[in-house]
Design a protein around this motif. Structure first.
Motif, PDB file in Angstrom:
ATOM      1  N   ASP A   1       0.846  -1.201   0.000  1.00 35.05           N
ATOM      2  CA  ASP A   1       0.000   0.000   0.000  1.00 35.05           C
ATOM      3  C   ASP A   1       0.881   1.252   0.000  1.00 35.05           C
ATOM      4  OD1 ASP A   1       0.828   0.541   2.684  1.00 35.05           O
ATOM      5  OD2 ASP A   1      -0.705  -0.850   3.411  1.00 35.05           O
ATOM      6  N   ALA A   2       0.216   2.408  -0.058  1.00 30.01           N
ATOM      7  CA  ALA A   2       0.974   3.665  -0.207  1.00 30.01           C
ATOM      8  C   ALA A   2       1.950   3.863   0.952  1.00 30.01           C
ATOM      9  CB  ALA A   2       0.002   4.840  -0.296  1.00 30.01           C
TER      10      ALA A   2
ATOM     11  N   ASN B   1       7.624   3.755   2.955  1.00 34.87           N
ATOM     12  CA  ASN B   1       8.615   3.141   3.847  1.00 34.87           C
ATOM     13  C   ASN B   1       9.792   2.585   3.030  1.00 34.87           C
ATOM     14  OD1 ASN B   1       9.759   1.655   6.159  1.00 34.87           O
ATOM     15  ND2 ASN B   1       8.872  -0.148   5.178  1.00 34.87           N
ATOM     16  N   VAL B   2       9.467   1.915   1.931  1.00 35.70           N
ATOM     17  CA  VAL B   2      10.517   1.370   1.067  1.00 35.70           C
ATOM     18  C   VAL B   2      11.351   2.522   0.490  1.00 35.70           C
ATOM     19  CG1 VAL B   2      10.911   0.232  -1.167  1.00 35.70           C
ATOM     20  CG2 VAL B   2       9.397  -0.823   0.518  1.00 35.70           C
ATOM     21  N   ALA B   3      10.689   3.588   0.079  1.00 31.25           N
ATOM     22  CA  ALA B   3      11.411   4.748  -0.470  1.00 31.25           C
ATOM     23  C   ALA B   3      12.425   5.265   0.546  1.00 31.25           C
ATOM     24  CB  ALA B   3      10.421   5.845  -0.861  1.00 31.25           C
TER      25      ALA B   3
ATOM     26  N   GLY C   1       1.072  -6.313  -3.162  1.00 29.58           N
ATOM     27  CA  GLY C   1       0.234  -7.313  -2.476  1.00 29.58           C
ATOM     28  C   GLY C   1      -0.156  -8.472  -3.371  1.00 29.58           C
ATOM     29  N   ASP C   2      -1.472  -8.680  -3.487  1.00 25.20           N
ATOM     30  CA  ASP C   2      -1.970  -9.803  -4.287  1.00 25.20           C
ATOM     31  C   ASP C   2      -2.306  -9.399  -5.718  1.00 25.20           C
ATOM     32  OD1 ASP C   2      -1.816 -11.486  -2.111  1.00 25.20           O
ATOM     33  OD2 ASP C   2      -3.810 -10.902  -1.390  1.00 25.20           O
ATOM     34  N   ALA C   3      -1.706  -8.311  -6.192  1.00 20.68           N
ATOM     35  CA  ALA C   3      -2.092  -7.766  -7.500  1.00 20.68           C
ATOM     36  C   ALA C   3      -2.023  -8.810  -8.609  1.00 20.68           C
ATOM     37  CB  ALA C   3      -1.215  -6.563  -7.844  1.00 20.68           C
TER      38      ALA C   3
ATOM     39  N   SER D   1       6.340  -0.058  -9.583  1.00 18.55           N
ATOM     40  CA  SER D   1       7.599   0.637  -9.875  1.00 18.55           C
ATOM     41  C   SER D   1       7.376   2.134 -10.090  1.00 18.55           C
ATOM     42  CB  SER D   1       8.294   0.014 -11.091  1.00 18.55           C
ATOM     43  OG  SER D   1       7.496   0.139 -12.246  1.00 18.55           O
ATOM     44  N   THR D   2       6.277   2.478 -10.734  1.00 17.68           N
ATOM     45  CA  THR D   2       6.037   3.909 -10.953  1.00 17.68           C
ATOM     46  C   THR D   2       5.681   4.601  -9.635  1.00 17.68           C
ATOM     47  OG1 THR D   2       3.780   3.324 -11.595  1.00 17.68           O
ATOM     48  CG2 THR D   2       5.328   3.749 -13.372  1.00 17.68           C
ATOM     49  N   LEU D   3       4.863   3.940  -8.812  1.00 15.93           N
ATOM     50  CA  LEU D   3       4.484   4.562  -7.536  1.00 15.93           C
ATOM     51  C   LEU D   3       5.710   4.775  -6.642  1.00 15.93           C
ATOM     52  CD1 LEU D   3       1.138   2.699  -6.771  1.00 15.93           C
ATOM     53  CD2 LEU D   3       1.427   5.108  -7.426  1.00 15.93           C
ATOM     54  N   LEU D   4       6.584   3.776  -6.606  1.00 18.57           N
ATOM     55  CA  LEU D   4       7.791   3.917  -5.785  1.00 18.57           C
ATOM     56  C   LEU D   4       8.658   5.067  -6.308  1.00 18.57           C
ATOM     57  CD1 LEU D   4       9.653   2.958  -3.525  1.00 18.57           C
ATOM     58  CD2 LEU D   4      10.527   1.185  -5.069  1.00 18.57           C
ATOM     59  N   THR D   5       8.734   5.175  -7.615  1.00 25.36           N
ATOM     60  CA  THR D   5       9.514   6.261  -8.213  1.00 25.36           C
ATOM     61  C   THR D   5       8.931   7.625  -7.831  1.00 25.36           C
ATOM     62  OG1 THR D   5      10.081   4.810 -10.055  1.00 25.36           O
ATOM     63  CG2 THR D   5      10.405   7.168 -10.397  1.00 25.36           C
TER      64      THR D   5
END
Ligand code: ASP
Ligand code: MG
Length: 407
Positions: free
Chosen positions: A15-16, A21-23, A44-46, A78-82
Motif C-alpha cells: 500500500d501507499a 517506507n521502502v522509499a 500485495g496480491d495484485a 515501480s512507478t508509484l515507488l519512483t
C-alpha cells in the motif's frame, strides 16, 4: 562508489504507506554512498487479482495477453515507488522490463532471461538517478512482453545485479531471513546468519518458499551474494553466498518441507530399453514437471516405476501415463495425492556418516512411514503422508539440534 541492487516483494509495497517506507530505506542506502537499482514485485496480491480477472472474461486466456496483463502489476508498483522517491526529493526513474533490457525467450508465463542489455540502466545511474525496475518481466527479440514465472522478480534482481556487476543483491520481504525450518511449523526455528548457494538451492527446491530457486542458481553462477532480510525491520537477515565458514558447514542446516506431492506408480513394467523414455518424454511434452523418480530393481524382468508430481498436475499426468502404461504392457497405474516431503539439508552431510540413519530413526520413532527416499550429496528427502509432514519437520528439527543457536 559501489552498486547495490535491492528487491522488494509484494507485501513490502502492498500500500501507499509501505511504498513510502521502502522509499525511505532506499534513500538511506543511497545516502550511505551506494548507487541503487531497485527491482519491485507487484503490490500485495495484485498478480493473483489480475489472473482472476483474466479468467472472468475467458476460460482460456491466451498466454501472450496474460503475460502483458500480469506485467502491468509490477509497472504499477515501480512507478508509484519512483513517484514517492521523487516526492522525497530524490531523482529516480522507473523502467519496465523491456526498457531495462531484460531479453527473454518466448515461452510465455515462464520465460528465461537470455541476456540483460543494461546500457539504459547504466545511463540513468550515471545521471544520478535511482533506477526502479519492474520485476518479473522481459521482452523477446520480437518485442513481445513475457513474464518469468511466479516469484520471478527475484530472478530479475539477481540477473540485473550480475549484469551491472553489483556488489550484492539485497532482497527484502516480510520475513527476517532463512530459517532452519518454517517458523510457522517450528516456533524454535533459528534464523541462519549465512547459507551457501548450494544449500539454499536445495532448501528452495525442496520446499522453502522464501526465495526463488532460479535466483539462487543465478547468484551462484555469477557469484553475487544475496541478502535475504525484512523490509519492516533493521535486523540483519541471512546472507546467501559462496564462502560459508567451515564450522557452520559441519552441520545439518535446515529442514525443508512441501505439502504439495502426488505420486504415480506404474506397476509391473517390462524391464527393457526405452520404457522410461516412453513414459517421461510424453509427460515432458505435456508440460508436466516430474520430481522424484524411482525405478525398482527388476525381478524376472518386471519392475515398478514411481514418480512424483505437484498435486495440481496429478490428473493430467494420469491422463498421459495410463494409455502409455497399457501400450507397454504394464499391469496397472496407481496414484496417491495425499503426500508431502521432508528434507534434511546441509553440506556438512557430505562425507559424514550417520545423517541418513538419524533421519530414518527419527521418523520411525514418530511412527511415520517412509514411502520414497531420495538423496543428493547434501540432502536426504523422504516422501511421507501429508498429514505427518508437520510432526516430521518438528521431530527432525529437534533430532538434528537445529533449535540450538549457532555460535
Ligand atoms: N508478481 C509476481 C508474482 O506474484 C512476481 C513476483 O512477485 O516476483 O508471482
Ligand atoms: Mg507477488
Amino acid at each position: 562508489m559501489a552498486l547495490v541492487v535491492h528487491k522488494y516483494g509484494g507485501t513490502s509495497v502492498a500500500d501507499a504507506g509501505r511504498i513510502k517506507n521502502v522509499a525511505r530505506r532506499i534513500i538511506k542506502a543511497r545516502e550511505r554512498g551506494d548507487q541503487v537499482v531497485v527491482v519491485v514485485s507487484a503490490m500485495g496480491d495484485a498478480t493473483d487479482d489480475l489472473i482472476a480477472l483474466a479468467y472472468q472474461v475467458s476460460e482460456k486466456p491466451s498466454s501472450r495477453e496474460l503475460d502483458v496483463l500480469l506485467s502491468t502489476g509490477e509497472i504499477v508498483s515501480s512507478t508509484l515507488l519512483t513517484m514517492a522517491l521523487q516526492n522525497m526529493g530524490h531523482p529516480a526513474i522507473s523502467l519496465n522490463g523491456a526498457q531495462a533490457g531484460i531479453v527473454t525467450d518466448s515461452s510465455y508465463s515462464r520465460a528465461r532471461i537470455l541476456k540483460v542489455e543494461s546500457q539504459r540502466v547504466v545511463k540513468e545511474l550515471d545521471k544520478g538517478n535511482i533506477v526502479i525496475v519492474a520485476g518479473f518481466q522481459g521482452i523477446t527479440d520480437g518485442m513481445d512482453v513475457t513474464t518469468l514465472g511466479r516469484g520471478g522478480s527475484d530472478t530479475t534482481a539477481v540477473a540485473l545485479a550480475a549484469a551491472l556487476g553489483a556488489r550484492a543483491c539485497e532482497r527484502y520481504t516480510d520475513v527476517e531471513g532463512i530459517f532452519t525450518a518454517d517458523p510457522r511449523l517450528v516456533p524454535e526455528a533459528q534464523r541462519l546468519d549465512e547459507i551457501s548457494y548450494e544449500e539454499m538451492l536445495e532448501m528452495a527446491t525442496y520446499g522453502s518458499k522464501v526465495i526463488h530457486p532460479r535466483a539462487v542458481e543465478l547468484g551462484e553462477l555469477y557469484n553475487i551474494p544475496i541478502l535475504v532480510a525484512s523490509s519492516f525491520t533493521d535486523n540483519p537477515g541471512t546472507l546467501i553466498h559462496g564462502e560459508v565458514k567451515v564450522e557452520a558447514r559441519n552441520k545439518a542446516r535446515g529442514v525443508a518441507h512441501d505439502f504439495d506431492v502426488a505420486k504415480i506408480t506404474v506397476v509391473g513394467v517390462p524391464d527393457r530399453p526405452g520404457i522410461a523414455s516412453a513414459i517421461f518424454v510424453p509427460l515432458a511434452e505435456a508440460g508436466i514437471s516430474v520430481d522424484t523418480i524411482v525405478q525398482n530393481a527388476s525381478i524376472e524382468n518386471i519392475t515398478d516405476l514411481t514418480f512424483t508430481v505437484a498435486k495440481s498436475q496429478l490428473a493430467r499426468a494420469m491422463e498421459v501415463v495410463q494409455p502409455i502404461a497399457r501400450s507397454i504392457g504394464a499391469r496397472e497405474c496407481v496414484s496417491d495425492s495425499r503426500l508431502g516431503k521432508v528434507s534434511v539439508i546441509g553440506s556438512g552431510m557430505q562425507n559424514a556418516p550417520g545423517y541418513a540413519a538419524r533421519m530414518f530413526r527419527t521418523l520411525s520413532e514418530e511412527k511415520i512411514n517412509i514411502q520414497l527416499i531420495t538423496t543428493s550429496e547434501i540432502r536426504i528427502t523422504c516422501i511421507i503422508a501429508e498429514d505427518r509432514v508437520k510432526d516430521a519437520v518438528q521431530a527432525l528439527h529437534r533430532a538434528f539440534e537445529l533449535d540450538v543457536e549457532e555460535s
